[in-house]
Write an enzyme that holds these catalytic residues in place. Structure first.
Site, PDB file in Angstrom:
ATOM      1  CB  CYS A 144      21.466  34.931  14.127  1.00 28.82           C
ATOM      2  SG  CYS A 144      21.513  33.445  13.142  1.00 28.82           S
ATOM      3  N   GLY A 145      24.962  34.668  14.082  1.00 25.18           N
ATOM      4  CA  GLY A 145      26.147  34.887  13.249  1.00 25.18           C
ATOM      5  C   GLY A 145      25.889  34.654  11.773  1.00 25.18           C
ATOM      6  CB  THR A 146      24.475  31.838   9.818  1.00 21.14           C
ATOM      7  OG1 THR A 146      23.408  31.524  10.730  1.00 21.14           O
ATOM      8  CG2 THR A 146      25.621  30.866  10.055  1.00 21.14           C
ATOM      9  CB  CYS A 162      25.882  27.425  14.585  1.00 20.54           C
ATOM     10  SG  CYS A 162      25.131  28.312  15.947  1.00 20.54           S
ATOM     11  N   GLY A 163      27.112  30.656  13.746  1.00 15.20           N
ATOM     12  CA  GLY A 163      28.094  31.682  14.080  1.00 15.20           C
ATOM     13  C   GLY A 163      28.288  31.831  15.583  1.00 15.20           C
ATOM     14  CG  HIS A 164      25.292  31.131  18.949  1.00 15.69           C
ATOM     15  ND1 HIS A 164      24.341  30.436  18.218  1.00 15.69           N
ATOM     16  CD2 HIS A 164      25.442  30.416  20.097  1.00 15.69           C
ATOM     17  CE1 HIS A 164      23.946  29.381  18.905  1.00 15.69           C
ATOM     18  NE2 HIS A 164      24.582  29.352  20.053  1.00 15.69           N
ATOM     19  CG  HIS A 200      17.887  29.965  10.150  1.00 19.13           C
ATOM     20  ND1 HIS A 200      18.240  28.763   9.589  1.00 19.13           N
ATOM     21  CD2 HIS A 200      18.418  29.957  11.403  1.00 19.13           C
ATOM     22  CE1 HIS A 200      18.944  28.058  10.463  1.00 19.13           C
ATOM     23  NE2 HIS A 200      19.066  28.752  11.569  1.00 19.13           N
ATOM     24  CG  ASP A 222      20.296  33.245  17.571  1.00 25.22           C
ATOM     25  OD1 ASP A 222      20.761  33.437  18.711  1.00 25.22           O
ATOM     26  OD2 ASP A 222      20.986  32.931  16.589  1.00 25.22           O
TER      27      ASP A 222
HETATM   28  O1  PYC Z   1      24.609  32.209  15.244  1.00 19.99           O
HETATM   29  O2  PYC Z   1      24.516  31.400  13.205  1.00 19.99           O
HETATM   30  C1  PYC Z   1      24.105  31.485  14.349  1.00 19.99           C
HETATM   31  C2  PYC Z   1      22.932  30.670  14.739  1.00 19.99           C
HETATM   32  C3  PYC Z   1      22.191  29.836  13.947  1.00 19.99           C
HETATM   33  C4  PYC Z   1      21.190  29.287  14.740  1.00 19.99           C
HETATM   34  C5  PYC Z   1      21.338  29.793  16.013  1.00 19.99           C
HETATM   35  N1  PYC Z   1      22.410  30.637  15.986  1.00 19.99           N
END
Ligand code: PYC
Length: 322
Positions: free
Chosen positions: A235-237, A85-87, A205, A231
């Site tokens: 979303c980082g990923t 999870c990037g965030h 996702h 999100d």
């Molecule tokens: O930021 O990767 C992300 C992420 C995944 C699900 C919610 N945020």
């Protein structure tokens, strides 16, 4: 459970800093399985109402089993455990700094899908060097009654994404319900047609894209997560998966900046480098802010001791435009 809450570009992260489950001393992957299969009530207490909300991503801090790492984390949300999870990594880094446990600079964090580096640039700004990301399938076409033909790429950025360049619905906050319903239909159709990520992994996702609202940004997205929440951040990923597709199409060079807006107008700034062996290594930069800290309490006799069962929206939802 003792927790610190933060949000990254609007998306909440709840870090469990003490009194979490005892997951033993197995590998991080084993401990994640144990958490999922035997300690789900901890996840429910942290995320489900009345103590949490469907938007929160939980982060359980653990001892790393990789000697090169400073910390390890298991992410979870309103339905189960997550891969990366990037965030959430930005939230964890800002939380550790808030607690005085790390200085500015680089911290190496182990996740169940690989090691990431969080570079704490200020007490709120973090650049996350993610795990290698790649596009797995290009321009997969599916038919959905209410939506018509939907074309998307399948890519890995720490989670599996289906990325739809031309969203069938405007990427605007007033369409969040329709965007969620459309994403649920897309995810269901992918499942029915057995369209998966590598090794048959579920694409859980869905990421829809449209034009940005600000001149200096490149794109605006809507990301639908497993469990049916969307999100609030870009979303980082998901942004990592996007970079992998842009790189594969020759549309973004290594080191070039990509500014990704979210559905609520928050943003991440992303670049990538090429590792000769590993391929595309994205770096995602964003800001996280502490917004609470405390202790979750379960009183005897509370009928919602372990949280309220979440109502996960039906994957068969039909589109209703109001
Ligand atoms: O930021 O990767 C992300 C992420 C995944 C699900 C919610 N945020």
């Amino acid at each position: 459970m003792q927790i610190v809450d933060s949000h990254t570009a609007g998306e909440p992260t709840r870090v469990v800093i003490a009194d979490g489950p005892d997951l033993g001393t197995g590998s991080l992957i084993e401990r994640r399985l144990l958490f999922r299969d035997r300690f789900d009530h901890y996840r429910r207490v942290a995320i489900h109402e009345p103590r949490g909300s469907e938007a929160i991503v939980g982060a359980l801090l653990c001892e790393p089993d990789e000697p090169a790492c400073d910390a390890a984390v298991i992410f979870f949300n309103n339905c189960s455990v997550l891969n990366m999870c990037g965030h959430g990594i930005m939230g964890v880094a800002v939380t550790l700094a808030y607690l005085g446990q790390i200085p500015l600079g680089i911290v190496r964090i182990q996740t169940p899908v690989g090691i990431v580096e969080a570079n704490l640039l200020t007490k709120n700004e973090v650049a996350v060097e993610n795990i290698p990301s790649y596009r797995y399938r290009k321009q997969v076409s599916i038919q959905i009654g209410e939506l018509g033909t939907i074309v998307g790429d399948v890519a890995w950025g720490g989670n599996w994404f289906f990325l739809v360049e031309q969203s069938p619905i405007p990427i605007k906050p007033e369409y969040i319900r329709q965007l969620s319903d459309a994403s649920a239909l897309i995810r269901n159709e992918l499942k029915e047609q057995q369209i998966t990520g590598a090794d048959g992994e579920e694409i859980d996702h869905i990421e829809l894209f449209g034009p940005p609202e600000n001149d200096d940004a490149h794109s605006r997205n809507f990301v639908y997560c497993p469990g049916g929440a969307y999100d609030r951040s870009p979303c980082g990923t998901g942004t990592s998966a996007k970079l992998a597709c842009l790189a594969a199409d020759g549309k973004l060079k290594p080191g070039e900046e990509w500014i990704q807006e979210s559905i609520i107008g928050s943003r991440f700034v992303a670049t990538y480098r090429i590792d000769p062996e590993l391929g595309i290594i994205p770096t995602i930069r964003g800001s996280a802010y502490i917004c609470g800290e405390g202790r979750l309490i379960q009183q005897n006799g509370d009928p919602f001791h372990n949280g309220i069962d979440m109502i996960v929206p039906s994957e068969k939802a039909s589109l209703t435009r109001e």
